[in-house]
Design a protein around this motif. Structure first.
Motif, PDB file in Angstrom:
ATOM      1  N   SER A 232      45.305  42.476  33.587  1.00 14.23           N
ATOM      2  CA  SER A 232      46.564  42.942  34.153  1.00 14.23           C
ATOM      3  C   SER A 232      47.531  43.353  33.056  1.00 14.23           C
ATOM      4  CB  SER A 232      47.169  41.919  35.103  1.00 14.23           C
ATOM      5  OG  SER A 232      47.311  40.677  34.497  1.00 14.23           O
ATOM      6  N   ILE A 233      47.471  42.676  31.899  1.00 15.71           N
ATOM      7  CA  ILE A 233      48.332  43.121  30.792  1.00 15.71           C
ATOM      8  C   ILE A 233      47.952  44.541  30.361  1.00 15.71           C
ATOM      9  CG2 ILE A 233      48.697  42.860  28.343  1.00 15.71           C
ATOM     10  CD1 ILE A 233      50.212  40.771  29.053  1.00 15.71           C
ATOM     11  N   LEU A 234      46.672  44.785  30.271  1.00  9.54           N
ATOM     12  CA  LEU A 234      46.231  46.119  29.873  1.00  9.54           C
ATOM     13  C   LEU A 234      46.718  47.170  30.859  1.00  9.54           C
ATOM     14  CD1 LEU A 234      42.527  45.554  28.849  1.00  9.54           C
ATOM     15  CD2 LEU A 234      44.427  46.135  27.354  1.00  9.54           C
ATOM     16  N   GLU A 235      46.582  46.852  32.131  1.00 10.78           N
ATOM     17  CA  GLU A 235      46.977  47.801  33.151  1.00 10.78           C
ATOM     18  C   GLU A 235      48.481  48.016  33.164  1.00 10.78           C
ATOM     19  OE1 GLU A 235      44.450  49.193  35.854  1.00 10.78           O
ATOM     20  OE2 GLU A 235      43.771  49.035  33.770  1.00 10.78           O
ATOM     21  N   LEU A 236      49.234  46.946  32.877  1.00 13.35           N
ATOM     22  CA  LEU A 236      50.687  47.097  32.808  1.00 13.35           C
ATOM     23  C   LEU A 236      51.052  48.023  31.658  1.00 13.35           C
ATOM     24  CD1 LEU A 236      51.851  43.428  33.367  1.00 13.35           C
ATOM     25  CD2 LEU A 236      52.647  45.372  34.685  1.00 13.35           C
ATOM     26  N   GLU A 237      50.375  47.824  30.535  1.00 18.40           N
ATOM     27  CA  GLU A 237      50.671  48.670  29.383  1.00 18.40           C
ATOM     28  C   GLU A 237      50.304  50.115  29.652  1.00 18.40           C
ATOM     29  OE1 GLU A 237      48.493  46.675  26.338  1.00 18.40           O
ATOM     30  OE2 GLU A 237      50.195  45.405  25.799  1.00 18.40           O
ATOM     31  N   ALA A 238      49.251  50.301  30.427  1.00 18.66           N
ATOM     32  CA  ALA A 238      48.829  51.677  30.707  1.00 18.66           C
ATOM     33  C   ALA A 238      49.673  52.322  31.786  1.00 18.66           C
ATOM     34  CB  ALA A 238      47.365  51.681  31.132  1.00 18.66           C
ATOM     35  N   GLY A 239      50.539  51.531  32.422  1.00 20.30           N
ATOM     36  CA  GLY A 239      51.392  52.111  33.453  1.00 20.30           C
ATOM     37  C   GLY A 239      50.717  52.272  34.783  1.00 20.30           C
ATOM     38  N   ARG A 240      49.478  51.717  34.892  1.00 15.25           N
ATOM     39  CA  ARG A 240      48.792  51.848  36.177  1.00 15.25           C
ATOM     40  C   ARG A 240      49.211  50.717  37.099  1.00 15.25           C
ATOM     41  NH1 ARG A 240      44.164  53.821  33.004  1.00 15.25           N
ATOM     42  NH2 ARG A 240      43.703  51.666  32.477  1.00 15.25           N
ATOM     43  N   LEU A 241      49.590  49.595  36.487  1.00 14.25           N
ATOM     44  CA  LEU A 241      50.076  48.468  37.264  1.00 14.25           C
ATOM     45  C   LEU A 241      51.570  48.417  37.023  1.00 14.25           C
ATOM     46  CD1 LEU A 241      49.365  45.954  38.911  1.00 14.25           C
ATOM     47  CD2 LEU A 241      49.050  44.737  36.778  1.00 14.25           C
TER      48      LEU A 241
END
Lengths: 525, 324, 271
Positions: A232-241
């Motif tokens: 979820s951290i990765l996805e937050l950083e990618a702006g998808r989450l």
């Protein structure tokens, strides 16, 4: 010259409006939010836990909701009043609320829902005092109580009292396994369920005929399941989450902090009141001796846990009630690291050091599924208690069922555990300390603690309509329990919400995301 | 006709095997302490005694073991694989929902491994003591020895932090569909790393095997005769040698299908790939017996089918081999 | 012949090095791998953690030194069990033939069809993850390969003249099987057993990685499994233990290959 000034004024005016409208909520957009527990059912009338309450609070409406200061606000009920004898709560419902299938929400539905919750919800103390619900007309419901029940105001909040359509759920089929719990779910909340891929994602869409005009702002909410919060951290950083609530991987919060696009807040968890603790099996030797339990408390360095393991992002839990609750009292028996005292207590209790330096061997269980919370703490017990000659063997539960069985059959020495209070001590705290709640089930009084005075206090406090008197009763309760130490509280759960700057009005009321996301809106950047 | 009889006999054996697998797993799973209702209790944050008893009755958990087994097998015969306690959905639909993801992963990895493995092996066999050949031997041992989850994790670390050009988790990025072309590209984008992790192990083995097999055949009388007859080297190499060398490779590929599925469990867990492997892992954790049994059945079935296909291919490729 | 292959000798040297570190290391370097000695997620070359620390603050190097024992013990024990079962079943099937063979082969096929990792996961979950259950689970799902190989060898050797000679002089079955045939069948079996150790180590690592290992014994697979969800913040905590597993399996595979070349000069491996 005049024209220039006029032009300048116009430009400034336009600029001012533009800035002002940059703060104006915008309708539209899809909020992608994460959850770590997969959802299997949306009916939070018969289940609890974030996986069911967060989506349930979007699909179903409740009589009231609350702001971030614990004040109740009208929702399905326009107004309400408590009778002078505190034995009747009258709800006046809105006349224009309808369910997703078009049928109106009536007092019949409210009565049905309240009784269903009382009879089926795992928090059985929550609505136990409800005797019956009278429905003199279609928009009035009167809850009749056996005794005063101050917790009722919070029990009527979005995560705990979804109003179910009687015409769907009252068809005679057992409600806990009703097919409409996970398919064609019909509520009267701001969002409808349109897609459900279990373990993967949930798609909710705005209900166009929701009873609050112009709300919700969002077109859609997508709840994606991330069993691994690293992802979820990765996805937050990618702006998808865009929004990740209940984030407790505190070691990684620094990463999120460093990212200019992400915002971190620890608000929205006030009513959750989560505390983790070390549970002792009070009916098993040597844990029946308070000196032994206290020795554990003096050997465990909670400050270390907070500073090193949680990087300073949690708080020591001094007792059974969360510090954010109005009933919290700091006037309790305090414990801090004191290895000498711990060893003295163990000696006094007859647990002398053997030739190998070991006084006692214990097994420590933990609640699986929350690795960042539970497992790390259980693993910390090993080196911590080694210092006073206690050898800890961590028993990894193969799965939740195995841990649950150990708790149910009281086949354990010590275990990590945690519980949420959900708005009022009566709802989430009583279950751990009442001697009447020693049952072969999880999340009950698994410590097997019995103190008649505590029972008295808790029951009295549950019925006391006067806030000040209630506080005193709970104060005494906290004093006694911290001296008896049936379990040792470690930290308040360090939940945070990480969200993208694009998200405005993030859900930070006392219920956080377990509350309808009516005012949340998305901007482009 | 003989082929059909052969197939029929094999299918019969296969069916018996599958049923035996099911019975064994069923009995074993029942031995477990705790039951799925306890897990559900955890999911729901607690449960009263009455609700527990009700649920146990509903799921048939209060009946004696053999009776439950009987019910299960009976339902199974009519195509009903049961209901997942956890998801409240029919097991068959859960499995079918996730099957494409796993097949995509496993078949991509398999094809990649076979194609590149055999190519490398063939190239190496042209010069058995050359540099490429040595290189391949070394690579193959390395590929075989590295735990598949470790390779996966190294790839994730590489592509998440150092070279963020490939996604390291999940099957799709977009939560909402953007049309089949974009969706396919999205999936393909996500497929690269997990398939690569899975393929590496098998690539190593197949290249080595091909090389060995080719060398074996190249040294055989059959090929020597062909050469003596004055046939073009190229033709000898490909038409004669390769064709025959391929047979043991097919066998191994088929036999290893089971291992591929095991690798899928690990790779899907590492990469958060929403397939059967992850479902299996989650089901073990959750004591979701029906799903677990369904998965055990399905994998056994896939392995059996793969084995049968291999046998058939083998028989077709070399009619001199009789069914044993 | 074995000594002629530099690669195989290299493998042996590597294995000995690993054994030294794992068996002698803990005697020389006294520490508790579960102790918290550094700040969580400390990178390599930090104070107290030369190879870094994991998310609890445990030293990776200490874990590497102490983790070998569990991993190697499980690998060796599980391989032993699977080989013993495999040889027993394969020998009986190959020697007696007929219905006994048929039945045993169906039984073997049954175990081969079972999805081995999944089944091992189920077994370990059922009986609680401890070193013993892991060893047994791996042994129980891994024997079919050895059984098949043993059977093939026994079938082949049974035909040889010296066996006929033994039968002629009235030797007991047991003697023939275990004292006559088995020693001749050993070469491929030894190779298979060596490789079985490698497979068992990988298996244990996978189970520990998936969280089904014994949490009170430090093992390399356990280190990887418990640091998995923090791997992006602490690559050292998963890379080094994985490297150890890789080197161990590599060493064993190289030795196995060397043995294969030495003992079966005419056969090509058909793994």
């Amino acid at each position: 010259m005049r024209r220039a000034i006029a032009a300048l004024i116009t430009t400034l005016a336009v600029a001012a409006t533009a800035t002002a409208s940059a703060q104006e909520p915008r309708r539209g957009g899809t909020l992608v939010m994460g959850q770590s527990t997969g959802t299997t059912s949306f009916n939070n009338a018969v289940g609890s836990g974030t996986g069911i309450m967060v989506p349930g609070a979007q699909i179903f409406a409740s009589p009231v909701m609350h702001d971030d200061k614990w004040n109740p606000k009208p929702y399905l009920a326009e107004s309400w009043e408590l009778s002078p004898d505190a034995l009747s709560m009258t709800l006046h419902l809105r006349k224009d609320a309808i369910f997703h299938d078009g049928k109106p929400v009536t007092s019949e539905d409210v009565a049905f829902s309240i009784l269903t919750i009382r009879d089926n919800h795992p928090f059985n103390t929550m609505l136990a005092p409800v005797e019956r619900v009278d429905t003199p007309d279609a928009t009035t419901a009167i809850i009749r109580l056996k005794h005063p029940h101050p917790a009722l105001l919070y029990a009527m909040g979005p995560p705990l009292m979804p109003i179910l359509p009687k015409h769907i759920y009252g068809d005679g089929r057992p409600i806990k396994t009703h097919p409409n719990n996970s398919r064609d779910v019909v509520g009267s909340g701001p969002f409808r369920l349109v897609e459900f891929k279990p373990g993967d994602q949930i798609v909710l869409e705005r209900f166009d005929r929701f009873f609050i005009k112009d709300r919700p702002y969002l077109d859609r909410i997508i709840l994606k399941t991330y069993p691994d919060s690293q992802t979820s951290i990765l996805e937050l950083e990618a702006g998808r989450l865009l929004l990740q609530p209940f984030f407790n991987r505190v070691l990684e919060l620094d990463r999120a902090k460093a990212n200019p696009q992400l915002v971190i807040t620890n608000e929205g968890y006030a009513a959750v009141g989560g505390i983790n603790w070390l549970l002792f099996n009070n009916k098993r030797k040597p844990f029946d001796d308070v000196r032994v339990r206290q020795a554990f408390a003096y050997a465990i360095d909670r400050d270390f846990i907070v500073k090193a393991l949680h990087k300073g992002l949690s708080k020591v839990a001094t007792g059974p009630i969360h510090s954010g609750f109005p009933q919290y009292s700091p006037d309790v028996t305090k414990y801090s690291l004191n290895l000498k005292k711990a060893e003295e207590l163990l000696d006094a209790a007859g647990l002398k050091k053997g030739p190998d330096g070991i006084r006692l061997k214990v097994t420590c269980d933990y609640y699986p599924g929350d690795e960042d919370g539970q497992k790390r703490l259980a693993e910390y017990m090993k080196p911590a208690l080694k210092r006073v000659g206690i050898e800890v063997e961590v028993r990894a539960p193969a799965d939740f069922a195995a841990w649950a069985k150990r708790m149910a059959t009281k086949d354990f020495d010590i275990s990590m555990d945690a519980a949420f209070a959900w708005g009022d001590p009566v709802i989430g705290v009583n279950r751990t300390y009442l001697s009447t709640n020693i049952r072969p089930l999880v999340f009950t009084n698994n410590a097997q603690y019995e103190n008649p005075r505590v029972d008295e206090l808790l029951n009295a406090a549950g019925r006391e309509p006067d806030e000040a008197k209630r506080k005193l009763l709970y104060g005494e309760f906290q004093k006694i329990v911290t001296a008896d130490l049936p379990l040792f509280w470690l930290t308040e759960l360090p939940y945070h919400t990480i969200y993208n700057k694009r998200v405005h009005n993030p859900p930070t009321t006392i219920w956080g995301t377990a509350s309808p996301m009516l005012d949340v809106w998305l901007s482009d950047k | 006709m003989a082929l059909i009889l052969f197939l029929a006999r094999r299918l019969f054996y296969a069916a018996i095997l599958v049923i035996a697998v099911l019975i064994l797993s069923f009995l074993l799973i029942r031995l477990a302490p705790g039951d799925p209702v306890d897990t559900l209790a955890g999911q729901m944050g607690g449960m009263t005694e009455e609700i527990r008893t009700d649920l146990r009755r509903e799921y048939g958990l209060d009946k004696p073991t053999l009776a439950q087994l009987g019910i299960y097998l009976e339902r199974f015969a009519s195509g009903n694989l049961g209901y997942s306690y956890f998801f409240n959905l029919p097991v068959l639909s859960l499995i079918l929902q996730r099957l494409p993801a796993t097949l995509l992963l496993v078949l991509t990895a398999l094809v990649a491994a076979v194609v590149s493995g055999t190519t490398l092996g063939v190239l190496a066999s042209r010069r058995p003591n050359g540099l490429l050949s040595q290189f391949i031997t070394v690579i193959s041992v390395i590929g075989y020895s590295a735990p598949v989850f470790w390779t996966g994790m190294l790839l994730i670390i590489l592509f998440a932090s150092v070279l963020p050009i490939l996604p390291v988790s999940g099957m799709t990025a977009a939560a909402v569909s953007g049309g089949w072309l974009l969706d396919s590209l999205d999936v393909a984008h996500h497929l690269v790393l997990p398939a690569l992790s899975l393929a590496v192990v098998y690539l190593a083995q197949y290249s080595r095997l091909t090389r060995a097999s080719m060398l074996d055949v190249l040294g055989s009388d059959y090929v020597r005769t062909a050469r003596a007859k004055g046939l073009e080297e190229r033709k000898v190499f490909f038409k004669h040698a390769f064709r025959n060398a391929v047979l043991p490779i097919i066998t191994i590929v088929g036999l290893q299908f089971g291992n591929l599925l095991a690798g899928a469990i690990v790779v899907e867990t590492v990469f958060n790939w929403p397939g059967l492997g992850r479902l299996a892992f989650d089901s073990v954790l959750r004591r979701d017996y029906p799903t677990l049994l369904g998965l055990l059945f399905f994998s056994s079935l896939l392995v059996i089918v793969a084995n049968q296909l291999v046998d058939v291919c083998y028989r077709l490729a070399d009619p001199r081999i009789k069914a044993s | 012949m074995f000594a002629r292959s530099p690669v195989a000798v290299g493998g042996l040297v590597l294995l000995i090095a690993i054994l030294l570190v794992s068996l002698v290391g803990p005697l020389v370097y006294i520490a508790d791998p579960f102790d918290i000695v550094a700040a969580p997620l400390s990178p390599p070359l930090s104070e107290g953690a030369p190879l870094g620390a994991d998310q609890q603050g445990r030293d990776v190097l200490t874990g590497l030194i102490y983790g070998g024992r569990a991993t190697l013990t499980v690998g060796a024990a599980a391989a032993l069990i699977s080989v013993v079962i495999g040889i027993a079943i394969g020998a009986v099937a190959g020697y007696f033939g007929g219905t006994v063979d048929e039945v045993l082969m169906r039984f073997t096929e049954f175990f081969q069809v079972l999805p081995s990792l999944l089944f091992a996961m189920v077994l370990v979950t059922l009986f609680s993850p401890t070193l013993t259950t892991v060893v047994l689970a791996i042994g129980v799902v891994s024997w079919p390969g050895t059984a098949r190989l043993t059977r093939a060898e026994f079938l082949k050797i049974k035909q040889y003249d010296f066996v006929a000679a033994e039968l002629a002089i009235g030797a007991r079955r047991g003697r023939i099987m275990w004292k006559v045939i088995l020693p001749n069948a050993l070469p491929p079996l030894v190779v298979s057993a060596t490789l079985a150790v490698g497979t068992a180590v990988l298996f244990e690592a996978s189970l520990s990685f998936l969280g089904l290992g014994d949490p009170n014994r430090m093992s390399w697979g356990l280190m990887i499994g418990s640091s998995r969800s923090y791997m992006l913040s602490s690559w050292w905590a998963v890379t080094f233990p994985g490297l150890m597993i890789f080197l161990t399996v590599l060493a064993v595979s190289l030795i196995g290959d060397g043995l294969n070349d030495a003992l079966n000069p005419k056969l090509r491996e058909r793994r």
